[in-house]
Design a protein around this motif. Sequence first.
Motif, PDB file in Angstrom:
ATOM      1  N   GLN A 161      47.737  43.080  52.642  1.00 24.56           N
ATOM      2  CA  GLN A 161      46.471  42.463  52.910  1.00 24.56           C
ATOM      3  C   GLN A 161      46.096  41.082  53.443  1.00 24.56           C
ATOM      4  O   GLN A 161      46.690  40.235  52.898  1.00 24.56           O
ATOM      5  CB  GLN A 161      45.433  42.765  51.647  1.00 24.56           C
ATOM      6  CG  GLN A 161      44.316  42.529  51.896  1.00 24.56           C
ATOM      7  CD  GLN A 161      43.532  43.327  52.880  1.00 24.56           C
ATOM      8  OE1 GLN A 161      43.659  44.587  52.749  1.00 24.56           O
ATOM      9  NE2 GLN A 161      42.744  42.692  53.651  1.00 24.56           N
ATOM     10  N   SER A 211      39.110  56.729  47.667  1.00 23.86           N
ATOM     11  CA  SER A 211      39.621  55.533  46.816  1.00 23.86           C
ATOM     12  C   SER A 211      39.222  55.902  45.225  1.00 23.86           C
ATOM     13  O   SER A 211      37.967  56.081  44.981  1.00 23.86           O
ATOM     14  CB  SER A 211      39.293  54.467  47.302  1.00 23.86           C
ATOM     15  OG  SER A 211      39.856  53.471  46.312  1.00 23.86           O
ATOM     16  N   GLN A 270      41.302  53.859  42.735  1.00 25.90           N
ATOM     17  CA  GLN A 270      42.084  52.763  42.222  1.00 25.90           C
ATOM     18  C   GLN A 270      41.318  51.757  41.280  1.00 25.90           C
ATOM     19  O   GLN A 270      42.017  51.345  40.282  1.00 25.90           O
ATOM     20  CB  GLN A 270      42.928  52.169  43.238  1.00 25.90           C
ATOM     21  CG  GLN A 270      43.374  52.996  44.077  1.00 25.90           C
ATOM     22  CD  GLN A 270      44.301  52.220  45.314  1.00 25.90           C
ATOM     23  OE1 GLN A 270      45.169  51.523  44.981  1.00 25.90           O
ATOM     24  NE2 GLN A 270      44.144  52.570  46.344  1.00 25.90           N
ATOM     25  N   LEU A 271      40.197  51.238  41.584  1.00 28.35           N
ATOM     26  CA  LEU A 271      39.642  50.028  41.301  1.00 28.35           C
ATOM     27  C   LEU A 271      38.720  50.075  39.959  1.00 28.35           C
ATOM     28  O   LEU A 271      38.347  49.238  39.106  1.00 28.35           O
ATOM     29  CB  LEU A 271      39.004  49.111  41.975  1.00 28.35           C
ATOM     30  CG  LEU A 271      40.041  48.966  43.202  1.00 28.35           C
ATOM     31  CD1 LEU A 271      39.162  48.015  44.355  1.00 28.35           C
ATOM     32  CD2 LEU A 271      41.171  48.103  42.691  1.00 28.35           C
ATOM     33  N   PRO A 301      32.875  48.565  45.061  1.00 31.81           N
ATOM     34  CA  PRO A 301      33.467  47.287  45.726  1.00 31.81           C
ATOM     35  C   PRO A 301      32.527  46.688  46.615  1.00 31.81           C
ATOM     36  O   PRO A 301      31.725  47.309  47.326  1.00 31.81           O
ATOM     37  CB  PRO A 301      34.602  47.977  46.102  1.00 31.81           C
ATOM     38  CG  PRO A 301      34.803  49.255  45.675  1.00 31.81           C
ATOM     39  CD  PRO A 301      33.547  49.672  45.128  1.00 31.81           C
ATOM     40  N   TYR A 309      35.487  39.255  49.253  1.00 28.54           N
ATOM     41  CA  TYR A 309      36.054  39.245  47.992  1.00 28.54           C
ATOM     42  C   TYR A 309      35.310  38.587  46.960  1.00 28.54           C
ATOM     43  O   TYR A 309      35.794  37.311  46.778  1.00 28.54           O
ATOM     44  CB  TYR A 309      37.417  38.663  48.310  1.00 28.54           C
ATOM     45  CG  TYR A 309      38.279  39.356  49.390  1.00 28.54           C
ATOM     46  CD1 TYR A 309      39.026  40.433  48.777  1.00 28.54           C
ATOM     47  CD2 TYR A 309      38.620  38.994  50.672  1.00 28.54           C
ATOM     48  CE1 TYR A 309      39.985  41.306  49.839  1.00 28.54           C
ATOM     49  CE2 TYR A 309      39.380  39.738  51.537  1.00 28.54           C
ATOM     50  CZ  TYR A 309      40.054  40.767  51.178  1.00 28.54           C
ATOM     51  OH  TYR A 309      40.752  41.434  51.699  1.00 28.54           O
ATOM     52  N   LEU A 312      35.241  41.904  42.663  1.00 30.33           N
ATOM     53  CA  LEU A 312      36.473  42.764  43.285  1.00 30.33           C
ATOM     54  C   LEU A 312      37.680  42.293  42.889  1.00 30.33           C
ATOM     55  O   LEU A 312      38.569  43.044  42.598  1.00 30.33           O
ATOM     56  CB  LEU A 312      36.217  42.651  44.776  1.00 30.33           C
ATOM     57  CG  LEU A 312      37.231  43.235  45.612  1.00 30.33           C
ATOM     58  CD1 LEU A 312      37.265  44.921  45.342  1.00 30.33           C
ATOM     59  CD2 LEU A 312      36.560  43.031  47.091  1.00 30.33           C
ATOM     60  N   HIS A 366      38.637  43.510  39.244  1.00 30.09           N
ATOM     61  CA  HIS A 366      38.885  44.965  39.202  1.00 30.09           C
ATOM     62  C   HIS A 366      40.316  44.974  39.986  1.00 30.09           C
ATOM     63  O   HIS A 366      41.287  45.881  39.178  1.00 30.09           O
ATOM     64  CB  HIS A 366      37.722  45.689  39.850  1.00 30.09           C
ATOM     65  CG  HIS A 366      36.569  46.052  39.221  1.00 30.09           C
ATOM     66  ND1 HIS A 366      36.596  47.211  38.326  1.00 30.09           N
ATOM     67  CD2 HIS A 366      35.666  45.532  39.014  1.00 30.09           C
ATOM     68  CE1 HIS A 366      35.651  47.443  37.812  1.00 30.09           C
ATOM     69  NE2 HIS A 366      34.889  46.175  38.378  1.00 30.09           N
ATOM     70  N   THR A 367      40.749  44.659  40.712  1.00 27.97           N
ATOM     71  CA  THR A 367      42.055  44.395  41.593  1.00 27.97           C
ATOM     72  C   THR A 367      42.955  43.982  40.564  1.00 27.97           C
ATOM     73  O   THR A 367      43.954  44.658  40.335  1.00 27.97           O
ATOM     74  CB  THR A 367      41.956  43.861  42.946  1.00 27.97           C
ATOM     75  OG1 THR A 367      41.020  44.304  43.623  1.00 27.97           O
ATOM     76  CG2 THR A 367      43.112  44.138  43.583  1.00 27.97           C
ATOM     77  N   HIS A 412      43.490  46.749  37.534  1.00 28.29           N
ATOM     78  CA  HIS A 412      43.982  48.051  37.953  1.00 28.29           C
ATOM     79  C   HIS A 412      45.105  48.027  38.688  1.00 28.29           C
ATOM     80  O   HIS A 412      45.682  48.976  38.752  1.00 28.29           O
ATOM     81  CB  HIS A 412      42.651  48.810  38.194  1.00 28.29           C
ATOM     82  CG  HIS A 412      41.749  49.008  37.590  1.00 28.29           C
ATOM     83  ND1 HIS A 412      41.624  50.079  36.378  1.00 28.29           N
ATOM     84  CD2 HIS A 412      40.586  48.378  37.160  1.00 28.29           C
ATOM     85  CE1 HIS A 412      40.486  49.866  35.560  1.00 28.29           C
ATOM     86  NE2 HIS A 412      39.775  48.747  36.131  1.00 28.29           N
ATOM     87  N   LYS A 450      46.650  48.114  42.827  1.00 28.69           N
ATOM     88  CA  LYS A 450      46.153  48.657  44.041  1.00 28.69           C
ATOM     89  C   LYS A 450      47.329  49.172  44.811  1.00 28.69           C
ATOM     90  O   LYS A 450      48.244  48.409  44.923  1.00 28.69           O
ATOM     91  CB  LYS A 450      45.321  47.616  44.658  1.00 28.69           C
ATOM     92  CG  LYS A 450      44.333  48.382  45.740  1.00 28.69           C
ATOM     93  CD  LYS A 450      43.532  47.189  46.348  1.00 28.69           C
ATOM     94  CE  LYS A 450      42.580  48.038  47.435  1.00 28.69           C
ATOM     95  NZ  LYS A 450      43.281  48.647  48.793  1.00 28.69           N
ATOM     96  N   SER A 477      49.396  45.564  38.066  1.00 31.10           N
ATOM     97  CA  SER A 477      48.258  45.161  37.137  1.00 31.10           C
ATOM     98  C   SER A 477      48.470  43.974  36.812  1.00 31.10           C
ATOM     99  O   SER A 477      49.625  43.759  35.989  1.00 31.10           O
ATOM    100  CB  SER A 477      47.707  46.051  36.149  1.00 31.10           C
ATOM    101  OG  SER A 477      46.862  45.232  35.308  1.00 31.10           O
TER     102      SER A 477
END
Length: 295
Positions: A169, A188, A190-191, A246, A251, A255, A258-259, A262, A264, A273
């Motif tokens: 990213q 999605s 994931q978060l 999200p 960013y 956000l 959460h990333t 959890h 990603k 995580s």
Amino acid sequence: MNALVIKALAFAAVLIVGTLIVVKQMNIDLSDPINALTMLGAIAIAVLSFGVSAKYIAQMKTDTAQGELAEENWDGIGEYKNELPAGWAYSFLGTLIWALWYFQWGYPVNAYSQIGEWNKETKAYNEKFEAVHKNADKATLQQMGESIFLVQCAPCHGTTGDGLSGKAQDFGSRMTKEQILYTIEHGSSQLGYPMGAMPPGMASGKDAEDIAAYIAGGMKGEQPASFATCAGCHGADGKGNNGMSPNLAAYDLTLVQHTLEHGKKGMIGKMPSFKTRMTPVQEKALAEYIQSLKN
């Protein structure tokens, strides 16, 4: 007592004496219950191991098989229906009893440990750190966030946050058009946002292309009509309805948190995580620094 057993016990005695000499030279305090228990266990293991081994080796030399032969055999090799030797059974039972005693009373699982002491000191330091930097200004947070980023994030995202030329990213841009199209197609989950998972196939064809181009372009210019599908969860401004989903525009702290919590799925693998590995202030600092990369 035959010669083999005597030799085995003598060898065990030599090992015990050698161990005592080493203990003395290393100045190990045998008055400490743990050290004493360990030493007694070593002596017991040496005596039992060599004594029992010698006994059964000698027995195998003289004993002959006897008892009722089982009907089953393997390539002509049969097996007798003999009872388990009493010594083996009692040794196994004694081991179980000793294990229960050891973990509950001999060396309780909640007793002192170096790991426990380290965790306690780390917790106390983190509490002090949080108190000192509770009201840190933006400049301080960015400096702190840069240090965290270079250690924790740079190996995958690059020291400048460019995603190592597209391999991960790129924090200089929110998302690429290709990433957005992939998310629209596959959804999605994931978060862990309050509004739940985004289902796949929310848009397709030209609508999906228009949405992806709009978000990848920084959400500037005229908003495509198809973005209304996204606005239901992400808000008309795309900023996530106050943390309910999200943020598509930047960013923000929510956000990033959460990333970190959890993990990603990314382009070069699964980001793990980082839950419990950063304090709230450190998470805030990291978010502040990541936002500065876009500028």
